[in-house]
Design an enzyme around this catalytic site. Sequence first.
Site, PDB file in Angstrom:
ATOM      1  N   CYS A  77      11.602 -10.148  27.141  1.00 36.33           N
ATOM      2  CA  CYS A  77       9.969 -10.247  26.882  1.00 36.33           C
ATOM      3  C   CYS A  77       9.426 -11.066  25.923  1.00 36.33           C
ATOM      4  O   CYS A  77       9.865 -11.023  24.759  1.00 36.33           O
ATOM      5  CB  CYS A  77       9.418  -8.835  26.976  1.00 36.33           C
ATOM      6  SG  CYS A  77       7.766  -8.525  26.444  1.00 36.33           S
ATOM      7  N   GLY A 100       3.421 -16.127  38.110  1.00 34.57           N
ATOM      8  CA  GLY A 100       2.611 -16.712  39.282  1.00 34.57           C
ATOM      9  C   GLY A 100       3.217 -17.857  39.910  1.00 34.57           C
ATOM     10  O   GLY A 100       4.292 -18.362  39.528  1.00 34.57           O
ATOM     11  N   ILE A 129       0.885  -8.278  27.360  1.00 37.33           N
ATOM     12  CA  ILE A 129       0.665  -6.783  27.441  1.00 37.33           C
ATOM     13  C   ILE A 129       1.352  -6.312  26.199  1.00 37.33           C
ATOM     14  O   ILE A 129       0.731  -5.198  25.578  1.00 37.33           O
ATOM     15  CB  ILE A 129       1.121  -6.330  28.490  1.00 37.33           C
ATOM     16  CG1 ILE A 129       0.660  -6.861  29.879  1.00 37.33           C
ATOM     17  CG2 ILE A 129       0.770  -4.654  28.574  1.00 37.33           C
ATOM     18  CD1 ILE A 129      -0.870  -6.731  30.337  1.00 37.33           C
ATOM     19  N   GLY A 166       9.799 -14.836  40.178  1.00 41.25           N
ATOM     20  CA  GLY A 166       8.756 -15.926  39.867  1.00 41.25           C
ATOM     21  C   GLY A 166       8.129 -16.583  40.908  1.00 41.25           C
ATOM     22  O   GLY A 166       8.563 -17.315  41.677  1.00 41.25           O
TER      23      GLY A 166
HETATM   24  C1  LIG Z   1       1.224  -8.068  33.388  1.00 40.96           C
HETATM   25  C2  LIG Z   1       2.662  -8.235  33.346  1.00 40.96           C
HETATM   26  C3  LIG Z   1       3.537  -7.453  32.757  1.00 40.96           C
HETATM   27  C4  LIG Z   1       4.757  -7.636  32.959  1.00 40.96           C
HETATM   28  N1  LIG Z   1       5.726  -6.447  32.246  1.00 40.96           N
HETATM   29  C5  LIG Z   1       6.932  -6.674  32.323  1.00 40.96           C
HETATM   30  C6  LIG Z   1       7.974  -5.663  31.939  1.00 40.96           C
HETATM   31  O1  LIG Z   1       7.422  -4.310  31.321  1.00 40.96           O
HETATM   32  N2  LIG Z   1       9.091  -5.865  31.707  1.00 40.96           N
HETATM   33  C7  LIG Z   1       9.897  -7.051  32.381  1.00 40.96           C
HETATM   34  O2  LIG Z   1      11.119  -7.317  32.392  1.00 40.96           O
HETATM   35  N3  LIG Z   1       8.882  -7.907  32.976  1.00 40.96           N
HETATM   36  C8  LIG Z   1       7.792  -7.790  32.863  1.00 40.96           C
HETATM   37  N4  LIG Z   1       6.841  -8.906  33.561  1.00 40.96           N
HETATM   38  C9  LIG Z   1       7.492  -9.949  33.866  1.00 40.96           C
HETATM   39  C10 LIG Z   1       7.626  -9.854  35.622  1.00 40.96           C
HETATM   40  O3  LIG Z   1       8.402  -8.682  35.905  1.00 40.96           O
HETATM   41  C11 LIG Z   1       8.128 -11.139  36.089  1.00 40.96           C
HETATM   42  O4  LIG Z   1       9.471 -11.424  35.828  1.00 40.96           O
HETATM   43  C12 LIG Z   1       7.419 -12.557  35.979  1.00 40.96           C
HETATM   44  O5  LIG Z   1       5.907 -11.962  36.074  1.00 40.96           O
HETATM   45  C13 LIG Z   1       7.707 -13.458  36.934  1.00 40.96           C
HETATM   46  O6  LIG Z   1       7.414 -13.206  38.203  1.00 40.96           O
HETATM   47  P1  LIG Z   1       5.865 -13.361  39.065  1.00 40.96           P
HETATM   48  O7  LIG Z   1       5.713 -15.204  39.014  1.00 40.96           O
HETATM   49  O8  LIG Z   1       6.279 -13.039  40.615  1.00 40.96           O
HETATM   50  O9  LIG Z   1       4.797 -12.620  38.264  1.00 40.96           O
HETATM   51  C14 LIG Z   1       5.504  -8.599  33.390  1.00 40.96           C
HETATM   52  C15 LIG Z   1       4.548  -9.649  34.153  1.00 40.96           C
HETATM   53  C16 LIG Z   1       3.407  -9.289  34.166  1.00 40.96           C
HETATM   54  C17 LIG Z   1       2.400 -10.338  34.782  1.00 40.96           C
END
Ligand SMILES: Cc1cc2nc3c(=O)[nH]c(=O)nc-3n(C[C@H](O)[C@H](O)[C@H](O)COP(=O)(O)O)c2cc1C
Length: 306
Positions: A132, A220, A73, A246
Amino acid sequence: MATLNTSVSFGGLTLKNPVLTASGTFGYGLEFSPYGDLTKLGGLVVKGLSLKPREGNPMPRIAETPCGMLNAIGIQNVGVEVFLRNKLPLLPWRETAVIANLYACSAEEFGDLAGLFAGEEGVAALEVNVSCPNVKEGGAAFGADPSQIERVTAAVRKRCPKKPVIVKLSPNVTDIVVAGRAAADGGADILSAINTLTGMAVDVRTRKPRLANVVGGLSGPAVKPVGLRCVWQLARALPLPVIGIGGISTAEDALEYMLVGAHAVQVGTASFMRPDVAFTLVEAIEALGASLGLSSLDEYRGSLKT
Ligand SMILES: Cc1cc2nc3c(=O)[nH]c(=O)nc-3n(C[C@H](O)[C@H](O)[C@H](O)COP(=O)(O)O)c2cc1C
């Protein structure tokens, strides 16, 4: 069956339960109010905010993979001013902790951004994104350099001295404990782990990458084992509380993170599939904890037998 007290208190933050939403996967919070009562959540971490609004990377910037998702993004966001003026006042911040996630390109800019939150009673804590992978400047570069992590954390701490500072770490490093220690040295109160893992997806027919940015961040179910490992390493090595992130979508996932030492968890990608998942997790954790005979989460945290 005994009832489980799910309230948690750590690093200067008190939450009614340990369920938070992960930045970038829950908009600015209000987008998800049709799917559940925001005040039920322990807290919500809003989309990464920068000093100026950002358009993010070109499309396509999301790709599905067999057990996870890739995104690039690029911190698209409305900018801190619009957030503070138009979004924050609409959030139920008196009932549920609202945590701002910060993105900037230098330690000075991080400090300037943090300073804007110092007097904001609606924001309970700051989460500093030094991890990021989807932006050219700052981002992953910070996350991989311990001295930068320390400088960024110290700059945020200095300009916003009264709020808990959470530093969100990248798994894209050789040793996440080194990164966590640098955050601790900079004055962090809490660590959160993990951000996404760098990955890519390609198309054999078009011979093109599936993301315009070519590489993106994997999240995911696929990343849960990495997240668990990182939280376990951090919780064992450092005195700071850790928020686990995560691949969390069930109470079992959340308790796994607590077993390895997490004080709270964040739900990310799962909300794209089931927008009500964070809300349902609150009760599911209570039920699973009670069925395990727990009366508080404190007694369970970090009790992994190795
Ligand atoms: C579409 C998307 C946008 C994200 N934007 C940010 C963000 O702006 N700042 C941030 O610290 N992490 C961001 N992340 C990371 C998530 O907060 C998280 O750390 C990561 O997706 C792992 O967790 P999950 O497996 O439950 O998704 C983003 C993740 C996704 C999928």
